[in-house]
Enzyme design. Structure first.
Site, mmCIF file in Angstrom:
data_model
loop_
_atom_site.group_PDB
_atom_site.id
_atom_site.type_symbol
_atom_site.label_atom_id
_atom_site.label_comp_id
_atom_site.label_asym_id
_atom_site.label_seq_id
_atom_site.Cartn_x
_atom_site.Cartn_y
_atom_site.Cartn_z
ATOM 1 N N SER A 47 6.256 -4.600 -4.439
ATOM 2 C CA SER A 47 7.183 -3.588 -3.897
ATOM 3 C C SER A 47 6.867 -3.268 -2.440
ATOM 4 C CB SER A 47 7.126 -2.317 -4.745
ATOM 5 O OG SER A 47 5.832 -1.760 -4.731
ATOM 6 N N HIS A 48 5.678 -3.647 -1.970
ATOM 7 C CA HIS A 48 5.301 -3.338 -0.584
ATOM 8 C C HIS A 48 4.842 -4.575 0.181
ATOM 9 C CE1 HIS A 48 5.774 0.581 -2.346
ATOM 10 N NE2 HIS A 48 5.955 1.026 -1.126
ATOM 11 N N PHE A 121 6.725 3.187 5.416
ATOM 12 C CA PHE A 121 7.115 2.399 4.235
ATOM 13 C C PHE A 121 5.917 1.841 3.488
ATOM 14 C CE2 PHE A 121 6.167 -0.944 7.204
ATOM 15 C CZ PHE A 121 5.593 -1.921 6.406
ATOM 16 N N THR A 160 8.251 10.068 -3.639
ATOM 17 C CA THR A 160 7.400 9.291 -4.552
ATOM 18 C C THR A 160 5.928 9.473 -4.172
ATOM 19 O OG1 THR A 160 8.037 7.411 -3.157
ATOM 20 C CG2 THR A 160 9.084 7.580 -5.308
ATOM 21 N N ASP A 188 9.556 -0.572 -6.859
ATOM 22 C CA ASP A 188 9.527 -1.352 -8.101
ATOM 23 C C ASP A 188 10.843 -1.219 -8.858
ATOM 24 O OD1 ASP A 188 7.456 -3.048 -9.116
ATOM 25 O OD2 ASP A 188 6.079 -1.398 -8.706
#
Ligand code: NDP
Ligand code: PYC
Length: 337
Positions: A47-48, A121, A160, A188
């Protein structure tokens, strides 16, 4: 399931760098971002990793980000290092402030690095690992966008809001954890939506507040915290510590600032560094020995330490390269062109 393509870490870095530069990102920002994205892909934090290139380019095209912002550093108090990112991405601001954070933690025992006005991010583990690499204990936290409902509610209030911690260990990888205070990172859920895959119950609610396994419905509804009221309280703490306390936006304010542009969240970040040598003085080795006893009590019964999966992936990726979905590579190549 999309076909997977094998890339070397150099190819991952090159793809991220040329796509960012090709879309107008200043070279030093692009390098700092490509470094972090490559680390994410290398450690199999999908996801990153490369996925974030899509989000960064979208953010550049939204016109919200200053692709050439020069971070500026100030010292509001001896223990506080403050870097204004001036609406650029956070990573160059981090590079600007980190050396002084380390210096001040060694001098004073504890120091804080405040990053303000940054588009953020990235995963936080590379940042606390960098603090631990200096022999210091690191803690980092940041808000995001108000996508996460408080326990018992159904509307987004919290980001989040990841929380990361690193403890240095002599001659081996540090003890590190890094988790979103939501049940899972939003990235995710976005990846599940891209792949048309259902998500587990407990990750989020649809727009009517009903528990849902539909990734797209949850992205339009609200995410849930991890650990019910406990994650909810930690998420609130991060809004306060890395928002209100440092004079920057909360996740709700960051979402309002975004005004439906869908850009990377823009807000602040708080990092703390503690020097064990200052806390323990002559008892430093004894403190380290007791920490090792704790880790041995965890692994000795077959449980794993957080980040062990990442450290194993790191070794594997250095040896074999990484596997990336062809659909993601095609999307990035289209942006690079
Ligand atoms: P995960 O739930 O995947 O992992 C959380 C942590 O728990 C990791 O340190 C992981 O180690 C560890 N862990 C997982 N399973 C076990 C286990 N069985 N035993 C011991 N430890 C375990 O992460 P999240 O989805 O919550 O977050 C993913 C990333 O997203 C983070 O890096 C975070 O910083 C980033 N993020 C960034 C945001 C931002 O605004 N910049 C917002 C939200 C998230 P391991 O990795 O080795 O599995
Ligand atoms: O995955 O939740 C997330 C996230 C938000 C900002 C960057 N990553």
């Amino acid at each position: 399931m999309s076909e997977l393509i094998n890339l070397s870490l150099e190819q991952v870095h090159d793809l991220a760098l040329r796509t960012l530069i090709g879309n107008g990102m200043g070279e030093d920002h692009a390098r700092a971002i490509a470094d972090t994205i490559t680390q994410g892909q290398r450690d199999e934090c999908h996801s990153h990793g490369l996925y974030r290139v899509l989000v960064c380019v979208h953010s550049l095209r939204s016109g919200k980000v200053d692709p050439n912002a020069r971070p500026t550093l100030s010292r509001p108090a001896p223990a506080i290092v403050s870097v204004d990112a001036h609406r650029g991405y956070s990573l160059l601001a981090l590079q600007t402030g980190l050396p002084l954070l380390v210096e001040q933690a060694r001098e004073l025992g504890v120091a804080a690095l405040v990053i303000r006005n940054c588009f953020h991010f990235s995963a936080l583990w590379p940042e606390v690992e960098a603090i631990a690499a200096e022999g210091l204990v690191g803690l980092a936290m940041t808000p995001s966008h108000a996508w996460v409902a408080p326990e018992g509610g159904s509307q987004g209030v919290f980001g989040t809001n990841p929380l990361a911690f690193a403890w240095p260990r002599a001659g081996r990888e540090p003890f590190v954890f890094d988790f979103a205070t939501s049940a899972i990172a939003r990235g995710d859920i976005e990846l599940h939506a891209r792949q048309g895959k259902p998500i587990p119950l407990g990750w989020g609610l649809d727009a009517e507040g009903r528990p849902s396994t539909d990734a797209r419905a949850v992205l339009e509804g609200a995410m849930q915290t991890f650990g019910g009221h406990k994650g909810s309280a930690l998420a609130a703490m991060i809004e306060l510590m890395a928002g209100a306390l440092i004079g920057d936006l909360t996740s709700a304010e960051s979402l309002a600032f975004d005004a439906a542009a869908g850009a990377t969240p823009c807000h602040g970040e708080l990092l703390l560094a503690f020097d064990p040598a200052r806390f323990l003085g002559g008892a430093l080795e004894e403190g380290q020995r007791r920490a090792e006893q704790l880790f041995a009590a965890i692994t000795g019964q077959g449980a794993r330490l957080p980040s062990q999966r990442r450290f194993d992936a790191r070794q594997r990726s250095a040896r074999d390269g990484v596997w990336v979905a062809k659909t993601l590579l095609d999307d990035i190549e289209r942006l690079a062109a």
